[in-house]
Design a protein around this motif. Structure first.
Motif, short mmCIF file in Angstrom:
data_model
loop_
_atom_site.label_atom_id
_atom_site.label_comp_id
_atom_site.label_asym_id
_atom_site.label_seq_id
_atom_site.Cartn_x
_atom_site.Cartn_y
_atom_site.Cartn_z
N LYS A 1 0.85 -1.20 0.00
CA LYS A 1 0.00 0.00 0.00
C LYS A 1 0.88 1.24 0.00
O LYS A 1 1.83 1.35 0.77
CB LYS A 1 -0.92 -0.01 1.21
N ASN B 1 -2.45 0.71 -3.98
CA ASN B 1 -1.23 -0.10 -3.88
C ASN B 1 -0.39 0.02 -5.16
O ASN B 1 -0.79 0.66 -6.13
CB ASN B 1 -1.57 -1.55 -3.57
N GLU C 1 -5.98 3.00 0.22
CA GLU C 1 -6.17 1.69 -0.42
C GLU C 1 -5.44 1.58 -1.76
O GLU C 1 -5.65 0.63 -2.50
CB GLU C 1 -7.67 1.41 -0.60
#
Length: 108
Positions: free
Chosen positions: A58, A64, A62
């Motif tokens: 990450k 990544n 949220e």
């Protein structure tokens, strides 16, 4: 009015130094860029399959690494299209226009 073109006109143009230069200019840009893009795409696919830990890292919230790489695939596609458009306008189109003029002249 339809103009009939003698195939020898096209053979003459194809064997000309200008046409060969046009092909060289196109290939010297398109082939390396294609290889670079495919390598970049395959890196994304390989990392997604075999480096799940890295791709799942990450970055913020949220978001990544995999998501960033995926978005960069779209960005790189548009950048390549833009760069090709500029390359064609500067290096290919003037020569192609000249060759088109020669074909039209020889066809008369």
């Amino acid at each position: 009015m339809t103009v009939q073109h003698d195939s020898s006109v096209y053979e003459d143009i194809q064997s000309s130094a200008q046409f060969q230069e046009l092909r060289r200019r196109y290939r010297s840009w398109a082939f390396p860029m294609t290889v670079a893009f495919l390598a970049w795409y395959l890196l994304y696919v390989v990392l997604s399959g075999f480096a799940r830990g890295f791709m799942g890292t990450k970055l913020f919230g949220e978001i990544n690494v995999a998501l960033v790489f995926g978005v960069l695939q779209f960005v790189s596609t548009f950048l390549i299209a833009w760069a090709y458009s500029r390359h064609a306008a500067k290096k290919l189109d003037p020569l192609a226009d000249e060759l088109r003029g020669q074909v039209e002249e020889k066809s008369r």
